[in-house]
Design a protein around this motif. Structure first.
Motif, PDB file in Angstrom:
ATOM      1  N   GLN A  72      38.946  42.657  31.703  1.00 32.15           N
ATOM      2  CA  GLN A  72      40.334  42.715  31.880  1.00 32.15           C
ATOM      3  C   GLN A  72      40.812  43.503  30.734  1.00 32.15           C
ATOM      4  OE1 GLN A  72      41.511  38.541  32.076  1.00 32.15           O
ATOM      5  NE2 GLN A  72      41.080  38.671  34.491  1.00 32.15           N
ATOM      6  N   SER A  73      40.211  42.924  29.352  1.00 26.97           N
ATOM      7  CA  SER A  73      40.846  43.742  28.136  1.00 26.97           C
ATOM      8  C   SER A  73      40.292  45.295  28.201  1.00 26.97           C
ATOM      9  CB  SER A  73      39.866  42.936  27.243  1.00 26.97           C
ATOM     10  OG  SER A  73      40.158  41.768  26.844  1.00 26.97           O
ATOM     11  N   ARG A  74      39.137  45.616  28.877  1.00 32.69           N
ATOM     12  CA  ARG A  74      39.204  46.960  28.970  1.00 32.69           C
ATOM     13  C   ARG A  74      40.471  47.689  29.710  1.00 32.69           C
ATOM     14  NH1 ARG A  74      32.722  48.097  29.170  1.00 32.69           N
ATOM     15  NH2 ARG A  74      32.172  46.369  27.984  1.00 32.69           N
ATOM     16  N   GLU A  75      40.716  47.147  31.026  1.00 33.24           N
ATOM     17  CA  GLU A  75      41.587  47.730  31.955  1.00 33.24           C
ATOM     18  C   GLU A  75      42.943  47.591  31.164  1.00 33.24           C
ATOM     19  OE1 GLU A  75      41.675  49.448  34.568  1.00 33.24           O
ATOM     20  OE2 GLU A  75      39.295  49.360  34.546  1.00 33.24           O
ATOM     21  N   ILE A  76      43.192  46.648  30.278  1.00 30.83           N
ATOM     22  CA  ILE A  76      44.582  46.646  29.714  1.00 30.83           C
ATOM     23  C   ILE A  76      44.650  47.864  28.692  1.00 30.83           C
ATOM     24  CG2 ILE A  76      46.025  45.398  27.813  1.00 30.83           C
ATOM     25  CD1 ILE A  76      45.278  42.731  29.111  1.00 30.83           C
TER      26      ILE A  76
ATOM     27  N   ALA B   4      45.650  54.266  39.873  1.00 34.33           N
ATOM     28  CA  ALA B   4      44.462  53.706  40.023  1.00 34.33           C
ATOM     29  C   ALA B   4      43.820  52.639  39.468  1.00 34.33           C
ATOM     30  CB  ALA B   4      43.414  54.785  40.022  1.00 34.33           C
ATOM     31  N   HIS B   5      44.340  52.662  38.189  1.00 34.52           N
ATOM     32  CA  HIS B   5      43.731  51.865  36.908  1.00 34.52           C
ATOM     33  C   HIS B   5      44.644  50.602  37.306  1.00 34.52           C
ATOM     34  CE1 HIS B   5      40.405  53.032  34.850  1.00 34.52           C
ATOM     35  NE2 HIS B   5      40.608  54.259  34.897  1.00 34.52           N
ATOM     36  N   MET B   6      46.025  50.597  37.569  1.00 33.81           N
ATOM     37  CA  MET B   6      46.667  49.522  38.003  1.00 33.81           C
ATOM     38  C   MET B   6      46.034  48.612  38.871  1.00 33.81           C
ATOM     39  SD  MET B   6      49.535  48.820  36.151  1.00 33.81           S
ATOM     40  CE  MET B   6      50.760  49.568  35.202  1.00 33.81           C
TER      41      MET B   6
ATOM     42  N   ASN C 269      42.131  44.119  40.754  1.00 36.94           N
ATOM     43  CA  ASN C 269      40.844  43.722  41.149  1.00 36.94           C
ATOM     44  C   ASN C 269      39.961  43.117  40.076  1.00 36.94           C
ATOM     45  OD1 ASN C 269      41.206  44.938  43.699  1.00 36.94           O
ATOM     46  ND2 ASN C 269      40.323  46.753  43.154  1.00 36.94           N
ATOM     47  N   VAL C 270      40.182  43.047  38.921  1.00 37.44           N
ATOM     48  CA  VAL C 270      39.338  42.432  37.973  1.00 37.44           C
ATOM     49  C   VAL C 270      40.234  41.073  37.295  1.00 37.44           C
ATOM     50  CG1 VAL C 270      37.952  44.468  37.051  1.00 37.44           C
ATOM     51  CG2 VAL C 270      40.185  43.719  35.871  1.00 37.44           C
TER      52      VAL C 270
END
Length: 81
Positions: free
Chosen positions: A18-22, A40-42, A47-48
């Motif tokens: 989650q932190s990586r995606e933020i 895509a990353h949204m 998904n995570v």
């Protein structure tokens, strides 16, 4: 910047997904011209386990701390999900 974002951040094991995606969403929102990757990353963020509310809050942080264009890109990408 892109090498660091997509290489170093994801290679390390000191952040959860989650932190990586933020971090990824914030960086992509700050860079014009990468809207497909941002969208895509949204989707990946959700998904995570991040929620729409989390991602809207991220957009507000971008508006407050970065600039309105970054926040607009983030909100637009989220709206398309």
């Amino acid at each position: 910047l892109k090498t660091h974002l997509f290489g170093d951040i994801f290679e390390r094991d000191n952040l959860d997904w989650q932190s990586r995606e933020i971090a990824t969403v914030a960086m992509l929102a700050a860079m014009p011209g990468v809207e497909p990757q941002l969208q895509a990353h949204m989707r990946i963020s959700m998904n995570v386990g991040l929620t729409e509310s989390h991602l809207r809050q991220l957009g507000q942080v971008l508006a407050d701390r970065v600039d309105a264009d970054s926040a607009t890109r983030a909100h637009d990408a989220l709206d398309k999900q």
